[in-house]
Design a protein around this motif. Structure first.
Motif, mmCIF file in Angstrom:
data_model
loop_
_atom_site.group_PDB
_atom_site.id
_atom_site.type_symbol
_atom_site.label_atom_id
_atom_site.label_comp_id
_atom_site.label_asym_id
_atom_site.label_seq_id
_atom_site.Cartn_x
_atom_site.Cartn_y
_atom_site.Cartn_z
ATOM 1 N N GLY A 171 44.805 33.956 72.881
ATOM 2 C CA GLY A 171 45.418 33.226 71.776
ATOM 3 C C GLY A 171 44.980 31.784 71.653
ATOM 4 O O GLY A 171 45.262 31.131 70.646
ATOM 5 N N ARG A 172 44.351 31.242 72.692
ATOM 6 C CA ARG A 172 43.765 29.889 72.670
ATOM 7 C C ARG A 172 44.755 28.782 72.307
ATOM 8 O O ARG A 172 44.390 27.776 71.685
ATOM 9 N N GLY A 173 46.003 28.949 72.718
ATOM 10 C CA GLY A 173 47.018 27.944 72.421
ATOM 11 C C GLY A 173 46.641 26.527 72.791
ATOM 12 O O GLY A 173 46.883 25.593 72.001
ATOM 13 N N PRO A 174 46.033 26.284 73.968
ATOM 14 C CA PRO A 174 45.736 24.904 74.363
ATOM 15 C C PRO A 174 44.763 24.175 73.434
ATOM 16 O O PRO A 174 44.761 22.947 73.389
ATOM 17 N N ILE A 175 43.921 24.910 72.690
ATOM 18 C CA ILE A 175 42.938 24.228 71.842
ATOM 19 C C ILE A 175 43.155 24.486 70.349
ATOM 20 O O ILE A 175 42.346 24.044 69.528
ATOM 21 N N LEU A 176 44.220 25.159 69.981
ATOM 22 C CA LEU A 176 44.447 25.427 68.554
ATOM 23 C C LEU A 176 44.509 24.146 67.716
ATOM 24 O O LEU A 176 43.930 24.098 66.622
ATOM 25 N N PRO A 177 45.178 23.085 68.171
ATOM 26 C CA PRO A 177 45.166 21.848 67.354
ATOM 27 C C PRO A 177 43.750 21.322 67.118
ATOM 28 O O PRO A 177 43.431 20.837 66.026
ATOM 29 N N SER A 178 42.884 21.422 68.120
ATOM 30 C CA SER A 178 41.504 20.968 67.969
ATOM 31 C C SER A 178 40.741 21.838 66.982
ATOM 32 O O SER A 178 39.974 21.331 66.144
ATOM 33 N N LEU A 179 40.939 23.151 67.062
ATOM 34 C CA LEU A 179 40.269 24.055 66.130
ATOM 35 C C LEU A 179 40.703 23.770 64.701
ATOM 36 O O LEU A 179 39.875 23.720 63.781
ATOM 37 N N HIS A 180 41.983 23.570 64.496
ATOM 38 C CA HIS A 180 42.493 23.269 63.163
ATOM 39 C C HIS A 180 41.935 21.945 62.639
ATOM 40 O O HIS A 180 41.594 21.828 61.458
ATOM 41 N N THR A 181 41.848 20.953 63.509
ATOM 42 C CA THR A 181 41.329 19.653 63.091
ATOM 43 C C THR A 181 39.878 19.766 62.628
ATOM 44 O O THR A 181 39.485 19.190 61.601
ATOM 45 N N ALA A 182 39.058 20.500 63.386
ATOM 46 C CA ALA A 182 37.666 20.705 62.994
ATOM 47 C C ALA A 182 37.570 21.455 61.676
ATOM 48 O O ALA A 182 36.737 21.124 60.815
ATOM 49 N N LEU A 183 38.413 22.454 61.496
ATOM 50 C CA LEU A 183 38.422 23.201 60.234
ATOM 51 C C LEU A 183 38.829 22.315 59.062
ATOM 52 O O LEU A 183 38.201 22.352 57.993
ATOM 53 N N LEU A 184 39.857 21.521 59.243
ATOM 54 C CA LEU A 184 40.283 20.613 58.178
ATOM 55 C C LEU A 184 39.151 19.675 57.774
ATOM 56 O O LEU A 184 38.878 19.474 56.587
ATOM 57 N N ALA A 185 38.478 19.098 58.755
ATOM 58 C CA ALA A 185 37.393 18.167 58.469
ATOM 59 C C ALA A 185 36.232 18.875 57.774
ATOM 60 O O ALA A 185 35.657 18.358 56.808
ATOM 61 N N GLY A 186 35.886 20.056 58.277
ATOM 62 C CA GLY A 186 34.783 20.799 57.675
ATOM 63 C C GLY A 186 35.056 21.191 56.245
ATOM 64 O O GLY A 186 34.197 21.051 55.363
ATOM 65 N N ARG A 187 36.268 21.649 55.978
ATOM 66 C CA ARG A 187 36.608 22.047 54.611
ATOM 67 C C ARG A 187 36.681 20.829 53.687
ATOM 68 O O ARG A 187 36.278 20.889 52.530
ATOM 69 N N ALA A 188 37.172 19.710 54.209
ATOM 70 C CA ALA A 188 37.231 18.497 53.396
ATOM 71 C C ALA A 188 35.836 18.038 52.993
ATOM 72 O O ALA A 188 35.635 17.488 51.907
ATOM 73 N N ALA A 189 34.844 18.279 53.879
ATOM 74 C CA ALA A 189 33.478 17.843 53.612
ATOM 75 C C ALA A 189 32.628 18.926 52.958
ATOM 76 O O ALA A 189 31.482 18.665 52.572
ATOM 77 N N GLY A 190 33.159 20.144 52.875
ATOM 78 C CA GLY A 190 32.424 21.221 52.230
ATOM 79 C C GLY A 190 31.307 21.822 53.059
ATOM 80 O O GLY A 190 30.303 22.279 52.519
ATOM 81 N N ILE A 191 31.474 21.830 54.383
ATOM 82 C CA ILE A 191 30.456 22.421 55.248
ATOM 83 C C ILE A 191 31.007 23.674 55.912
ATOM 84 O O ILE A 191 32.213 23.915 55.935
ATOM 85 N N ALA A 192 30.110 24.494 56.462
ATOM 86 C CA ALA A 192 30.518 25.684 57.201
ATOM 87 C C ALA A 192 31.131 25.272 58.542
ATOM 88 O O ALA A 192 30.798 24.220 59.099
ATOM 89 N N VAL A 193 32.029 26.113 59.060
ATOM 90 C CA VAL A 193 32.631 25.862 60.370
ATOM 91 C C VAL A 193 32.591 27.181 61.152
ATOM 92 O O VAL A 193 33.155 28.186 60.715
ATOM 93 N N ILE A 194 31.893 27.164 62.279
ATOM 94 C CA ILE A 194 31.633 28.379 63.048
ATOM 95 C C ILE A 194 32.396 28.305 64.361
ATOM 96 O O ILE A 194 32.296 27.327 65.108
ATOM 97 N N ASP A 195 33.139 29.359 64.643
ATOM 98 C CA ASP A 195 34.001 29.416 65.824
ATOM 99 C C ASP A 195 33.169 29.499 67.107
ATOM 100 O O ASP A 195 31.996 29.885 67.096
ATOM 101 N N GLY A 196 33.815 29.146 68.220
ATOM 102 C CA GLY A 196 33.157 29.176 69.522
ATOM 103 C C GLY A 196 32.987 30.575 70.077
ATOM 104 O O GLY A 196 33.413 31.572 69.482
#
Length: 293
Positions: A171-196
């Motif tokens: 479930g990756r609970g310890p890093i979910l806030p980081s994943l969400h932050t990267a997704l928010l930034a990527g979507r705001a800038a219009g770039i692709a975001v690829i999971d680890g």
């Protein structure tokens, strides 16, 4: 920076790391049904093998041997003894993208883009920034907006877990806030975001669960460490038959009801935002279908 071409939309459901020092792996990659390859010069290559791997990877990326796959090169990190030579060779090879580990700031992006252009990187070669440190997560939006040549974030979840002193858990609970932050930034800038990556190649159930989680969160696809993970990622990050059918039905209802004020479909109200989502679903479906043709 000089203007450059924006590449057409390409599915990035499955992005497979392949070791650049392994000639057999580079040959095998030609027949793997992944959407993209990362030919690696970093973690998978021993120090004494890096010069030969650099030459082999540049030759592979500059060839037409990989068909419709997006071929990228991961160079060694900024500040390492191999980085500058890697970046020059990768730029001259002209891959779909150059993947750079541990990008930590907008200044890093600017310096990388400048070096790529000085080395002669063609307009179609994007920069993919690996986001894998606390400082990169905290500065994700400025990194994402730093250059039009930046085409994607690649999450380095193993390094992120290590740097946070966290643990790998289902479930990756310890890093979910980081994943969400990267997704928010990527979507705001219009770039692709690829999971680890998912490390345990034998744990198919856990891998598929993490693919589903990544798709639900909004990732474009997943980086992979083994060819056996490609099929599962391709299926997980492609629209299902039901999703495609629903998208077509919703768009049809919207178009039939143009000018009617309120449009409903299957008992629910349809707004423009729903139509935009449906059109994106169909665009992904059409691109995936074209890849298989």
């Amino acid at each position: 920076m000089a203007a450059h071409e924006k590449a057409p939309f390409t599915p990035l459901r499955s992005v497979l790391y392949m070791p650049g020092s392994n000639e057999r792996a580079l040959e095998k990659a030609k027949g793997i049904a992944c959407d993209a390859l990362i030919l690696d010069l970093e973690d998978s290559v021993a120090p004494d093998a890096k010069p030969a791997a650099r030459e082999a990877v540049a030759a592979a990326a500059g060839s037409d041997d990989y068909g419709r796959r997006a071929v990228t090169i991961r160079v060694n990190a900024i500040g390492t003894e191999w980085h500058d030579a890697d970046l020059v060779a990768a730029s001259q090879a002209g891959p779909a993208a150059i993947v750079v580990p541990k990008v930590g700031s907008a200044d890093d992006v600017a310096a990388l883009v400048s070096a790529m252009e000085k080395a002669g990187a063609p307009d179609h070669t994007a920069l993919w920034a690996m986001v894998e440190t606390p400082v990169a997560i905290l500065d994700a939006l400025s990194i994402a907006r730093a250059s039009e040549r930046l085409g994607a974030f690649v999450l380095g979840t193993n390094d992120l877990v290590k740097e946070l002193y966290a643990e790998h858990v289902p479930g990756r609970g310890p890093i979910l806030p980081s994943l969400h932050t990267a997704l928010l930034a990527g979507r705001a800038a219009g770039i692709a975001v690829i999971d680890g990556v998912y490390n345990d190649v034998k744990d198919t159930e856990g891998f598929l669960a993490e693919c589903e989680q990544g798709r639900q969160m909004g990732f474009d696809g997943k980086t992979l460490v083994h060819p056996g993970q490609v099929e599962g990622a391709n299926a997980a990050f492609a629209p299902s038959e039901q999703a495609v059918e629903d998208a077509r039905g919703l768009i049809g209802a919207w178009e039939d009801g143009a000018g009617a004020g309120v449009v409903t479909w299957n008992g629910r109200m349809v707004e423009n935002l729903h139509v935009e989502s449906a059109r994106r679903t169909l665009a992904i479906h059409e691109a995936v279908t074209a890849l298989g043709a």
